[in-house]
Scaffold this motif. Structure first.
Motif, PDB file in Angstrom:
ATOM      1  N   TRP A 123      55.324  -2.313   7.593  1.00  0.00           N
ATOM      2  CA  TRP A 123      56.656  -1.720   7.549  1.00  0.00           C
ATOM      3  C   TRP A 123      56.559  -0.222   7.829  1.00  0.00           C
ATOM      4  O   TRP A 123      55.503   0.388   7.705  1.00  0.00           O
ATOM      5  N   ALA A 124      57.673   0.349   8.206  1.00  0.00           N
ATOM      6  CA  ALA A 124      57.707   1.796   8.454  1.00  0.00           C
ATOM      7  C   ALA A 124      57.539   2.524   7.124  1.00  0.00           C
ATOM      8  O   ALA A 124      58.094   2.104   6.105  1.00  0.00           O
ATOM      9  N   VAL A 125      56.747   3.573   7.111  1.00  0.00           N
ATOM     10  CA  VAL A 125      56.535   4.332   5.883  1.00  0.00           C
ATOM     11  C   VAL A 125      57.349   5.625   5.938  1.00  0.00           C
ATOM     12  O   VAL A 125      57.502   6.230   7.002  1.00  0.00           O
ATOM     13  N   PRO A 126      57.874   6.043   4.792  1.00  0.00           N
ATOM     14  CA  PRO A 126      58.581   7.328   4.777  1.00  0.00           C
ATOM     15  C   PRO A 126      57.580   8.463   4.923  1.00  0.00           C
ATOM     16  O   PRO A 126      56.391   8.293   4.654  1.00  0.00           O
ATOM     17  N   ARG A 127      58.069   9.590   5.346  1.00  0.00           N
ATOM     18  CA  ARG A 127      57.228  10.771   5.460  1.00  0.00           C
ATOM     19  C   ARG A 127      57.636  11.744   4.361  1.00  0.00           C
ATOM     20  O   ARG A 127      58.814  11.995   4.161  1.00  0.00           O
ATOM     21  N   VAL A 128      56.643  12.283   3.656  1.00  0.00           N
ATOM     22  CA  VAL A 128      56.877  13.299   2.639  1.00  0.00           C
ATOM     23  C   VAL A 128      56.358  14.605   3.216  1.00  0.00           C
ATOM     24  O   VAL A 128      55.193  14.685   3.607  1.00  0.00           O
ATOM     25  N   TRP A 129      57.219  15.595   3.302  1.00  0.00           N
ATOM     26  CA  TRP A 129      56.794  16.900   3.799  1.00  0.00           C
ATOM     27  C   TRP A 129      56.769  17.881   2.644  1.00  0.00           C
ATOM     28  O   TRP A 129      57.689  17.935   1.832  1.00  0.00           O
ATOM     29  N   LEU A 130      55.697  18.667   2.588  1.00  0.00           N
ATOM     30  CA  LEU A 130      55.505  19.665   1.551  1.00  0.00           C
ATOM     31  C   LEU A 130      55.400  21.030   2.208  1.00  0.00           C
ATOM     32  O   LEU A 130      54.807  21.177   3.274  1.00  0.00           O
ATOM     33  N   GLU A 131      55.960  22.016   1.557  1.00  0.00           N
ATOM     34  CA  GLU A 131      55.968  23.367   2.130  1.00  0.00           C
ATOM     35  C   GLU A 131      54.624  24.062   1.943  1.00  0.00           C
ATOM     36  O   GLU A 131      54.032  24.014   0.864  1.00  0.00           O
ATOM     37  N   VAL A 132      54.158  24.695   3.017  1.00  0.00           N
ATOM     38  CA  VAL A 132      52.971  25.549   2.990  1.00  0.00           C
ATOM     39  C   VAL A 132      53.343  26.879   3.647  1.00  0.00           C
ATOM     40  O   VAL A 132      54.367  26.984   4.312  1.00  0.00           O
ATOM     41  N   ARG A 133      52.517  27.874   3.469  1.00  0.00           N
ATOM     42  CA  ARG A 133      52.807  29.176   4.095  1.00  0.00           C
ATOM     43  C   ARG A 133      52.631  29.135   5.610  1.00  0.00           C
ATOM     44  O   ARG A 133      53.376  29.768   6.342  1.00  0.00           O
ATOM     45  N   ASP A 134      51.625  28.389   6.087  1.00  0.00           N
ATOM     46  CA  ASP A 134      51.324  28.360   7.518  1.00  0.00           C
ATOM     47  C   ASP A 134      50.763  26.981   7.882  1.00  0.00           C
ATOM     48  O   ASP A 134      49.609  26.675   7.562  1.00  0.00           O
ATOM     49  N   ALA A 135      51.564  26.171   8.530  1.00  0.00           N
ATOM     50  CA  ALA A 135      51.161  24.800   8.864  1.00  0.00           C
ATOM     51  C   ALA A 135      50.018  24.775   9.879  1.00  0.00           C
ATOM     52  O   ALA A 135      49.164  23.895   9.824  1.00  0.00           O
ATOM     53  N   ARG A 136      49.987  25.728  10.795  1.00  0.00           N
ATOM     54  CA  ARG A 136      48.911  25.745  11.779  1.00  0.00           C
ATOM     55  C   ARG A 136      47.581  26.076  11.112  1.00  0.00           C
ATOM     56  O   ARG A 136      46.542  25.497  11.437  1.00  0.00           O
ATOM     57  N   ALA A 137      47.595  26.980  10.131  1.00  0.00           N
ATOM     58  CA  ALA A 137      46.375  27.283   9.372  1.00  0.00           C
ATOM     59  C   ALA A 137      45.968  26.073   8.530  1.00  0.00           C
ATOM     60  O   ALA A 137      44.785  25.772   8.397  1.00  0.00           O
ATOM     61  N   ALA A 138      46.951  25.372   7.983  1.00  0.00           N
ATOM     62  CA  ALA A 138      46.659  24.151   7.217  1.00  0.00           C
ATOM     63  C   ALA A 138      45.996  23.112   8.112  1.00  0.00           C
ATOM     64  O   ALA A 138      45.046  22.439   7.698  1.00  0.00           O
ATOM     65  N   ALA A 139      46.467  22.977   9.348  1.00  0.00           N
ATOM     66  CA  ALA A 139      45.868  22.012  10.284  1.00  0.00           C
ATOM     67  C   ALA A 139      44.411  22.354  10.541  1.00  0.00           C
ATOM     68  O   ALA A 139      43.551  21.467  10.577  1.00  0.00           O
ATOM     69  N   SER A 140      44.103  23.627  10.696  1.00  0.00           N
ATOM     70  CA  SER A 140      42.715  24.056  10.910  1.00  0.00           C
ATOM     71  C   SER A 140      41.856  23.749   9.689  1.00  0.00           C
ATOM     72  O   SER A 140      40.725  23.274   9.818  1.00  0.00           O
ATOM     73  N   ALA A 141      42.399  24.002   8.496  1.00  0.00           N
ATOM     74  CA  ALA A 141      41.650  23.736   7.271  1.00  0.00           C
ATOM     75  C   ALA A 141      41.409  22.240   7.091  1.00  0.00           C
ATOM     76  O   ALA A 141      40.326  21.822   6.673  1.00  0.00           O
ATOM     77  N   LEU A 142      42.406  21.425   7.411  1.00  0.00           N
ATOM     78  CA  LEU A 142      42.238  19.972   7.321  1.00  0.00           C
ATOM     79  C   LEU A 142      41.147  19.498   8.277  1.00  0.00           C
ATOM     80  O   LEU A 142      40.286  18.705   7.905  1.00  0.00           O
ATOM     81  N   ALA A 143      41.189  19.986   9.510  1.00  0.00           N
ATOM     82  CA  ALA A 143      40.182  19.593  10.500  1.00  0.00           C
ATOM     83  C   ALA A 143      38.791  20.007  10.040  1.00  0.00           C
ATOM     84  O   ALA A 143      37.831  19.246  10.188  1.00  0.00           O
ATOM     85  N   ALA A 144      38.672  21.198   9.465  1.00  0.00           N
ATOM     86  CA  ALA A 144      37.379  21.660   8.969  1.00  0.00           C
ATOM     87  C   ALA A 144      36.871  20.792   7.819  1.00  0.00           C
ATOM     88  O   ALA A 144      35.666  20.641   7.628  1.00  0.00           O
ATOM     89  N   ALA A 145      37.799  20.191   7.067  1.00  0.00           N
ATOM     90  CA  ALA A 145      37.422  19.309   5.958  1.00  0.00           C
ATOM     91  C   ALA A 145      37.172  17.878   6.424  1.00  0.00           C
ATOM     92  O   ALA A 145      36.841  17.017   5.623  1.00  0.00           O
ATOM     93  N   GLY A 146      37.344  17.635   7.723  1.00  0.00           N
ATOM     94  CA  GLY A 146      37.098  16.303   8.265  1.00  0.00           C
ATOM     95  C   GLY A 146      38.300  15.378   8.245  1.00  0.00           C
ATOM     96  O   GLY A 146      38.164  14.181   8.452  1.00  0.00           O
ATOM     97  N   ILE A 147      39.482  15.922   7.993  1.00  0.00           N
ATOM     98  CA  ILE A 147      40.708  15.122   7.997  1.00  0.00           C
ATOM     99  C   ILE A 147      41.449  15.394   9.296  1.00  0.00           C
ATOM    100  O   ILE A 147      41.875  16.524   9.552  1.00  0.00           O
ATOM    101  N   ARG A 148      41.557  14.349  10.102  1.00  0.00           N
ATOM    102  CA  ARG A 148      42.190  14.497  11.407  1.00  0.00           C
ATOM    103  C   ARG A 148      43.704  14.345  11.284  1.00  0.00           C
ATOM    104  O   ARG A 148      44.197  13.299  10.847  1.00  0.00           O
ATOM    105  N   PRO A 149      44.465  15.375  11.659  1.00  0.00           N
ATOM    106  CA  PRO A 149      45.922  15.253  11.656  1.00  0.00           C
ATOM    107  C   PRO A 149      46.373  14.157  12.629  1.00  0.00           C
ATOM    108  O   PRO A 149      45.656  13.811  13.569  1.00  0.00           O
ATOM    109  N   LEU A 150      47.555  13.625  12.390  1.00  0.00           N
ATOM    110  CA  LEU A 150      48.104  12.601  13.277  1.00  0.00           C
ATOM    111  C   LEU A 150      48.361  13.158  14.672  1.00  0.00           C
ATOM    112  O   LEU A 150      48.285  12.434  15.651  1.00  0.00           O
TER     113      LEU A 150
END
Length: 134
Positions: free
Chosen positions: A68-95
């Motif tokens: 089934w389709a899953v809902p998306r939960v969005w959480l506020e961060v100061r800088d989403a692009r910096a968060a994407a870099s930090a996630l990638a560095a931790a081994g978590i691949r963004p969608l």
């Protein structure tokens, strides 16, 4: 209406393995507020707010996205692009790569059970950001 919505209590995400889910979200930068293994739940902190993300064990879930389709939960961060870099560095691949939204930028991740969490900023509309409201 005879009642008033006061705010979010918690956002519940079903997971198939509580230990694995906690490891995934800790790696993604979510601190654990508390764990109640006997109840099959773990609460993750979201900023300084009392509401958080509640992981709830559902042993019938597998490691594939649900049919089934899953809902998306969005959480506020100061800088989403910096968060994407930090996630990638931790081994978590963004969608996907961070993408622009009306207020700024967003990056989304999915846990092993298909729950989608977005990290979004208000860099285009700083007057709407939490920092501007406090």
């Amino acid at each position: 209406m005879s009642y008033e919505l006061l705010g979010i209590d918690n956002v519940l995400l079903p997971v198939g393995n509580l230990d694995e889910a906690v490891r995934f979200y800790e790696l993604a930068g979510f601190p654990v507020a508390f764990r109640l293994d006997e109840a099959g739940i773990a609460a993750l902190k979201v900023g300084g707010e009392t509401p958080g993300v509640l992981l709830r064990l559902d042993e019938e879930l597998s490691h594939r996205p649900p049919p089934w389709a899953v809902p998306r939960v969005w959480l506020e961060v100061r800088d989403a692009r910096a968060a994407a870099s930090a996630l990638a560095a931790a081994g978590i691949r963004p969608l996907d790569a961070p993408f622009p939204v009306a207020t700024g930028w967003t990056v989304e991740i999915a846990d092993p059970w298909g729950n989608v969490v977005g990290l979004t900023d208000y860099n285009k509309r700083p007057e709407l950001a939490r920092a501007a409201r406090t």
